[in-house]
Design a protein around this motif. Structure first.
Motif, PDB file in Angstrom:
ATOM      1  N   GLU A 125       0.824  -1.225   0.000  1.00  0.00           N
ATOM      2  CA  GLU A 125       0.000   0.000   0.000  1.00  0.00           C
ATOM      3  C   GLU A 125       0.853   1.267   0.000  1.00  0.00           C
ATOM      4  O   GLU A 125       0.327   2.366  -0.124  1.00  0.00           O
ATOM      5  N   ALA A 126       2.161   1.105   0.233  1.00  0.00           N
ATOM      6  CA  ALA A 126       3.006   2.301   0.381  1.00  0.00           C
ATOM      7  C   ALA A 126       4.196   2.269  -0.577  1.00  0.00           C
ATOM      8  O   ALA A 126       5.299   2.717  -0.241  1.00  0.00           O
ATOM      9  N   ILE A 127       3.976   1.744  -1.752  1.00  0.00           N
ATOM     10  CA  ILE A 127       5.034   1.737  -2.768  1.00  0.00           C
ATOM     11  C   ILE A 127       5.139   3.152  -3.340  1.00  0.00           C
ATOM     12  O   ILE A 127       4.128   3.757  -3.688  1.00  0.00           O
ATOM     13  N   PRO A 128       6.365   3.705  -3.423  1.00  0.00           N
ATOM     14  CA  PRO A 128       6.486   5.043  -4.006  1.00  0.00           C
ATOM     15  C   PRO A 128       5.937   5.040  -5.438  1.00  0.00           C
ATOM     16  O   PRO A 128       6.186   4.107  -6.199  1.00  0.00           O
ATOM     17  N   LYS A 129       5.196   6.086  -5.736  1.00  0.00           N
ATOM     18  CA  LYS A 129       4.597   6.158  -7.079  1.00  0.00           C
ATOM     19  C   LYS A 129       5.673   6.498  -8.109  1.00  0.00           C
ATOM     20  O   LYS A 129       5.644   6.006  -9.229  1.00  0.00           O
ATOM     21  N   HIS A 130       6.592   7.356  -7.710  1.00  0.00           N
ATOM     22  CA  HIS A 130       7.649   7.788  -8.630  1.00  0.00           C
ATOM     23  C   HIS A 130       9.011   7.655  -7.943  1.00  0.00           C
ATOM     24  O   HIS A 130       9.235   8.267  -6.898  1.00  0.00           O
ATOM     25  N   ILE A 131       9.884   6.868  -8.526  1.00  0.00           N
ATOM     26  CA  ILE A 131      11.252   6.735  -8.023  1.00  0.00           C
ATOM     27  C   ILE A 131      12.194   7.311  -9.075  1.00  0.00           C
ATOM     28  O   ILE A 131      12.089   6.989 -10.260  1.00  0.00           O
ATOM     29  N   ALA A 132      13.100   8.178  -8.628  1.00  0.00           N
ATOM     30  CA  ALA A 132      14.100   8.749  -9.530  1.00  0.00           C
ATOM     31  C   ALA A 132      15.468   8.253  -9.076  1.00  0.00           C
ATOM     32  O   ALA A 132      15.733   8.159  -7.870  1.00  0.00           O
ATOM     33  N   ILE A 133      16.315   7.922 -10.028  1.00  0.00           N
ATOM     34  CA  ILE A 133      17.627   7.366  -9.669  1.00  0.00           C
ATOM     35  C   ILE A 133      18.754   8.091 -10.395  1.00  0.00           C
ATOM     36  O   ILE A 133      18.715   8.246 -11.627  1.00  0.00           O
ATOM     37  N   ILE A 134      19.741   8.522  -9.620  1.00  0.00           N
ATOM     38  CA  ILE A 134      20.987   9.044 -10.196  1.00  0.00           C
ATOM     39  C   ILE A 134      21.925   7.844 -10.264  1.00  0.00           C
ATOM     40  O   ILE A 134      22.468   7.393  -9.253  1.00  0.00           O
ATOM     41  N   MET A 135      22.050   7.307 -11.464  1.00  0.00           N
ATOM     42  CA  MET A 135      22.805   6.063 -11.666  1.00  0.00           C
ATOM     43  C   MET A 135      24.285   6.439 -11.750  1.00  0.00           C
ATOM     44  O   MET A 135      24.756   6.839 -12.807  1.00  0.00           O
ATOM     45  N   ASP A 136      24.998   6.306 -10.677  1.00  0.00           N
ATOM     46  CA  ASP A 136      26.376   6.800 -10.667  1.00  0.00           C
ATOM     47  C   ASP A 136      27.359   5.702 -10.248  1.00  0.00           C
ATOM     48  O   ASP A 136      27.002   4.785  -9.507  1.00  0.00           O
ATOM     49  N   GLY A 137      28.591   5.834 -10.731  1.00  0.00           N
ATOM     50  CA  GLY A 137      29.656   4.932 -10.304  1.00  0.00           C
ATOM     51  C   GLY A 137      30.095   3.923 -11.355  1.00  0.00           C
ATOM     52  O   GLY A 137      30.901   3.028 -11.057  1.00  0.00           O
ATOM     53  N   ASN A 138      29.621   4.077 -12.571  1.00  0.00           N
ATOM     54  CA  ASN A 138      30.021   3.135 -13.630  1.00  0.00           C
ATOM     55  C   ASN A 138      31.535   3.159 -13.846  1.00  0.00           C
ATOM     56  O   ASN A 138      32.176   2.112 -13.997  1.00  0.00           O
ATOM     57  N   GLY A 139      32.082   4.377 -13.893  1.00  0.00           N
ATOM     58  CA  GLY A 139      33.512   4.523 -14.174  1.00  0.00           C
ATOM     59  C   GLY A 139      34.376   3.924 -13.078  1.00  0.00           C
ATOM     60  O   GLY A 139      35.347   3.191 -13.355  1.00  0.00           O
ATOM     61  N   ARG A 140      34.018   4.228 -11.827  1.00  0.00           N
ATOM     62  CA  ARG A 140      34.818   3.697 -10.709  1.00  0.00           C
ATOM     63  C   ARG A 140      34.681   2.184 -10.596  1.00  0.00           C
ATOM     64  O   ARG A 140      35.627   1.486 -10.253  1.00  0.00           O
ATOM     65  N   TRP A 141      33.508   1.674 -10.883  1.00  0.00           N
ATOM     66  CA  TRP A 141      33.313   0.214 -10.867  1.00  0.00           C
ATOM     67  C   TRP A 141      34.286  -0.440 -11.844  1.00  0.00           C
ATOM     68  O   TRP A 141      34.947  -1.427 -11.516  1.00  0.00           O
ATOM     69  N   ALA A 142      34.377   0.162 -13.039  1.00  0.00           N
ATOM     70  CA  ALA A 142      35.264  -0.405 -14.069  1.00  0.00           C
ATOM     71  C   ALA A 142      36.735  -0.266 -13.646  1.00  0.00           C
ATOM     72  O   ALA A 142      37.513  -1.226 -13.747  1.00  0.00           O
ATOM     73  N   LYS A 143      37.082   0.911 -13.163  1.00  0.00           N
ATOM     74  CA  LYS A 143      38.471   1.168 -12.773  1.00  0.00           C
ATOM     75  C   LYS A 143      38.936   0.160 -11.721  1.00  0.00           C
ATOM     76  O   LYS A 143      40.040  -0.379 -11.795  1.00  0.00           O
ATOM     77  N   ASN A 144      38.065  -0.111 -10.746  1.00  0.00           N
ATOM     78  CA  ASN A 144      38.400  -1.078  -9.692  1.00  0.00           C
ATOM     79  C   ASN A 144      38.678  -2.467 -10.245  1.00  0.00           C
ATOM     80  O   ASN A 144      39.315  -3.287  -9.588  1.00  0.00           O
ATOM     81  N   ARG A 145      38.166  -2.731 -11.424  1.00  0.00           N
ATOM     82  CA  ARG A 145      38.389  -4.047 -12.042  1.00  0.00           C
ATOM     83  C   ARG A 145      39.443  -3.997 -13.132  1.00  0.00           C
ATOM     84  O   ARG A 145      39.597  -4.958 -13.888  1.00  0.00           O
ATOM     85  N   GLY A 146      40.084  -2.855 -13.265  1.00  0.00           N
ATOM     86  CA  GLY A 146      41.098  -2.716 -14.308  1.00  0.00           C
ATOM     87  C   GLY A 146      40.504  -2.689 -15.704  1.00  0.00           C
ATOM     88  O   GLY A 146      41.165  -3.036 -16.681  1.00  0.00           O
ATOM     89  N   LEU A 147      39.250  -2.278 -15.792  1.00  0.00           N
ATOM     90  CA  LEU A 147      38.559  -2.242 -17.089  1.00  0.00           C
ATOM     91  C   LEU A 147      38.407  -0.798 -17.564  1.00  0.00           C
ATOM     92  O   LEU A 147      38.446   0.127 -16.754  1.00  0.00           O
TER      93      LEU A 147
END
Ligand code: IPE
Ligand code: IPE
Ligand code: MG
Length: 255
Positions: A24-46
């Motif tokens: 009964e209390a699901i947010p109607k609108h969720i907004a996401i700042i999708m961040d960290g792709n670059g650091r995720w890759a860097k940590n894997r040497g990609l």
């Protein structure tokens, strides 16, 4: 036993659909700042691009999770008006992702009654990017399930300046009286017109800032931050954000 049941009934191994959340209390609108792709890759040497590519899979995963939860609007910050400052090769790569994503996923989005929208400044986008997005918008326009709203070349300040300019134009043409300008006038001129304000904002990667995202619309949104990088953001993280949201008391300045 559970393993055997799962083996017997393929569906039992499907992702959870009602993870101990109040339906009964699901947010109607969720907004996401999708961040960290670059650091995720860097940590894997990609290369950073590998991070963006992997992040695309998260987009699919979280879109489906939001749909199953019964979220009505999911806005994903995919490219900001400031991201043009990045190296040309990275910008070019990012501008190819909507095409790639939609060529793989559009069919399933349509099967799930998802409506694709875009919130951003179309003028500066390469033709191939805009074409792919506009085709998806047209093909899903009559769907009435989850609204998947891509913030693509989106910048909140630019959005507000353009809104003020349009309102000023209407005033100068005598179509609008300054005294009649109110919140709804402003909202009608924003790129988010017709979409309710986000109830919940999520930002991944540990950064605690808005980076020019929905400054007007987030006035009373609940915010949830995680250190997890976007490529490794799972349904469980998403449910945790919603769980936390359901524990909050929203007062809007009242008591
Ligand atoms: C988010 O990941 C994607 C976009 C901004 C396009 P980043 O590319 O910002 O990743 P980090 O912040 O450098 O790790
Ligand atoms: C915000 O992330 C933009 C998107 C997620 C599309 P950035 O990585 O561009 O933000 P800053 O530069 O760290 O503020
Ligand atoms: Mg970043």
């Amino acid at each position: 036993m559970l393993q055997r049941l799962k083996a017997l009934f393929g569906k039992a191994s499907a992702k959870p659909t009602s993870p101990a959340l109040d339906p009964e209390a699901i947010p109607k609108h969720i907004a996401i700042i999708m961040d960290g792709n670059g650091r995720w890759a860097k940590n894997r040497g990609l290369p950073r691009m590998a991070g963006h590519h992997s992040g695309m899979k998260t987009v699919k995963r979280i879109t489906m999770a939001a749909d199953r939860l019964g979220v009505k609007y999911l806005t994903l910050y995919a490219f900001s008006t400031e991201n043009w400052k990045r190296p040309k090769a990275e910008v070019e790569f990012l501008m190819k992702l909507p095409q790639e994503f939609l060529s793989i996923e559009l069919k399933e989005l349509i099967e799930n009654n998802v409506q694709v929208r875009m919130m951003g400044h179309k003028g500066d986008l390469p033709d191939h990017t805009l074409k792919a997005v506009e085709e998806a918008i047209a093909q899903t326009a009559n769907n009435d399930g989850l609204v998947l709203n891509f913030a693509l070349n989106y910048g909140s300040r630019k959005e507000m300046i353009e809104a003020v300019r349009d309102i000023g134009q209407a005033v100068s043409e005598g179509k609008l009286s300054p005294a009649d300008i109110d919140e709804s006038t402003m909202e009608a001129h924003l790129l988010s017109a017709g979409i309710p304000d986000p109830d919940l904002l999520i930002r991944t990667s540990g950064e605690l800032r808005l980076s020019n995202f929905m400054l007007w619309q987030l006035a009373y949104s609940e915010m949830w931050f995680t250190d997890v990088y976007w490529p490794e953001f799972t349904e469980e993280h998403f449910y945790e954000a919603v769980r936390e949201y359901q524990r909050r008391g929203r007062r809007y300045g009242g008591l």
